[in-house]
Each structure stands twice: as C-alpha cells, then as structure tokens.
Scaffold this active site. Structure first.
Site, PDB file in Angstrom:
ATOM      1  N   ARG A  13       7.551 -32.160  25.815  1.00 25.15           N
ATOM      2  CA  ARG A  13       8.852 -32.804  25.723  1.00 25.15           C
ATOM      3  C   ARG A  13       8.680 -34.300  25.526  1.00 25.15           C
ATOM      4  NH1 ARG A  13      12.773 -29.669  28.070  1.00 25.15           N
ATOM      5  NH2 ARG A  13      14.192 -31.002  26.889  1.00 25.15           N
ATOM      6  N   PRO A  20      22.020 -29.537  30.329  1.00 21.22           N
ATOM      7  CA  PRO A  20      22.531 -29.695  31.694  1.00 21.22           C
ATOM      8  C   PRO A  20      21.474 -29.294  32.726  1.00 21.22           C
ATOM      9  CG  PRO A  20      24.169 -28.646  30.297  1.00 21.22           C
ATOM     10  CD  PRO A  20      22.899 -28.701  29.503  1.00 21.22           C
ATOM     11  N   GLU A  21      21.244 -30.182  33.687  1.00 19.50           N
ATOM     12  CA  GLU A  21      20.275 -29.936  34.739  1.00 19.50           C
ATOM     13  C   GLU A  21      21.000 -29.869  36.077  1.00 19.50           C
ATOM     14  OE1 GLU A  21      16.845 -32.552  34.468  1.00 19.50           O
ATOM     15  OE2 GLU A  21      17.096 -32.731  32.293  1.00 19.50           O
TER      16      GLU A  21
END
Length: 264
Positions: free
Chosen positions: A250, A2-3
């Site tokens: 990432r 969650p951002e």
C-alpha cells in the site's frame, strides 16, 4: 476505505437515525453486493422487523433485529451510510436502503460497489468464520503486547492484519505510526515492551480522537497526519516534508524526520 473510526461513526449515527424504527420496505437495486442472500429473501427477512441495536466489530457493522437476525454491512472501498426522506429520490449510487415506519430512509451508498450486505444469526459466529482478530478499539495494553509478541514482519503489516487486529487499514495505521514516531517498515520483532506500549498509546489516541471528529480529516487536530496526507506536504510537527513509500503493498505516508527507518 472506511476503517474502524468511520464504521464506529456509522454505528453511532444508526443509533440516532434508525434504532427503534420498524422496517417497512427494503430496496436492493444492486444485488451484486448481497452475499448468501437474494434481494427477495432479504426483503422477506427484514420487512416488518424492528431495529433494536447496532454493534461494530472492526470494519463490520451489525444491526440487530427483533427477529433475532442481524443485518451485516461492510463498506468496501467507498461505502457510507446516508439518511434521506423516503419521499425524495435516493442518493446517487445507493446500492441498498431501508425504509422505516417514520417515513425516513437510510441508504447504503457505495459508488464502487465493493461492499457487502448479508444476514447472520450470530455476530460472534460470523466474526469467527471470517477469522477476524480482536477489535482494535476493544483491547487493553496487556492484550495488545501479547498479540504482538513473536510476530514477524513489519509493524504496519501487523496493524493492518485483520486476523490480528480488526479494524485498522492503510490510513489509520499510518496515523498511528506517525503519532508513535515509527517507520512503517520497522520490524515488529525489533520493538521492545516500551516501544509497544508507545504504539498502544498512539492507537488509543488516534482512534478516540478520530471518532470524536466523526472520522472527518477536516475536523481532526492540525498536528495529525491526516490533514496533511500528501507527498511534499509540510509535517505539522517538525516542518519536514511528508513523503510516501510502498509498505505492505500500500502507499504509505510518513515524515522521514519524525519516523526514521531505524525508529524503535
């Protein structure tokens, strides 16, 4: 993970679900997510308190109580908030929940148990101790350009650096760079003011639209990267092919046609 858009949606939902309610009971079946507080002491601090307000900074959600304490939530890799009827069984993987005086409950659900629940007397002090930067949604263009000046490294690493801009992670930094037509490995120092203003505008567009869409990729515009976030998908903008690479440790997704490696 969650951002910022996800947590902002949680903040808005908590305003509807719980703000104004009084806490009748606290359930903390997974104490490993608690930081600096035990399940027993958390229950003593929260029982009988009224939830007065909700605040977000970056990926952290703060729930203000009439005791002047704040409940702090961070959602780790997979966390979310979910309402349920207290008379029913809690959702699977509920690590923490609040029972309110109207018979409703709010569950903090985190299957991977990598989130955080704690208390603070002052959110601003908490933010300072965590060395969090300015909230990525709450700054103007001048401040954005000021923060970018003199910084080294890639533009994606900077967007994801929580000490610079709090709230952006892997997914939404990719979306912002896609909207700005910038390669994730572009050096931040190579961006002139015009390019930085373009990046700022992309940040504003992505965050505002994503929040309005409840941070749900299925509800986002089709020309966003998120609905097509997989290798070999078709780019909705140029009909090129989406590819992936490693950036800042990432897995990043981009369209090489729209985001060439020499993009400025």
């Amino acid at each position: 993970m969650p951002e910022l858009p996800d947590v902002e949606v949680y903040r808005q939902r908590i305003d509807r679900w719980a703000v104004g309610g009084r806490i009748q009971h606290v359930h903390a079946p997974e104490p490993e997510i608690l930081e600096g507080v035990s399940a027993q002491s958390l229950g003593r601090e929260l029982d009988g308190c009224r939830l007065q307000r909700a605040r977000r900074h970056g990926k952290f959600l703060f729930l203000g109580l009439d005791s002047d304490q704040w409940l702090v939530l961070h959602f780790g890799m997979t966390g979310r908030l979910e309402p349920f009827d207290c008379a029913q069984e809690a959702p699977a993987h509920t690590d923490f929940s609040l029972e309110l005086d109207d018979g409703s409950c709010v569950a903090y659900v985190a299957p991977r148990k990598l989130g955080l629940v704690t208390l603070t007397d002052n959110p601003d002090d908490f933010i300072a101790k965590r060395e969090l930067g300015v909230d990525a949604l709450g700054l103007d263009q001048d401040r954005f350009l000021e923060l970018a000046k003199g910084r080294r490294g890639s533009v994606k690493c900077w967007l994801m650096n929580q000490q610079s801009l709090a709230g952006l992670g892997n997914v939404y930094s990719d979306e912002i760079l896609y909207r700005a037509r910038m390669h994730p490995k572009t050096k931040l120092s190579d961006l002139n003011d015009e390019a930085l203003r373009k990046l700022f505008a992309a940040r504003s567009e992505v965050l505002e639209i994503s929040i309005k869409a409840d941070a749900d990729p299925r509800r986002m515009p089709d020309d966003f990267l998120l609905p097509h976030r997989e290798a070999d998908a078709t780019c909705p903008r140029c009909d090129g092919t989406i590819s992936r690479l490693k950036a800042c440790g990432r897995t990043s997704y981009l369209c090489p046609n729209c985001q060439p490696s020499n993009s400025q």
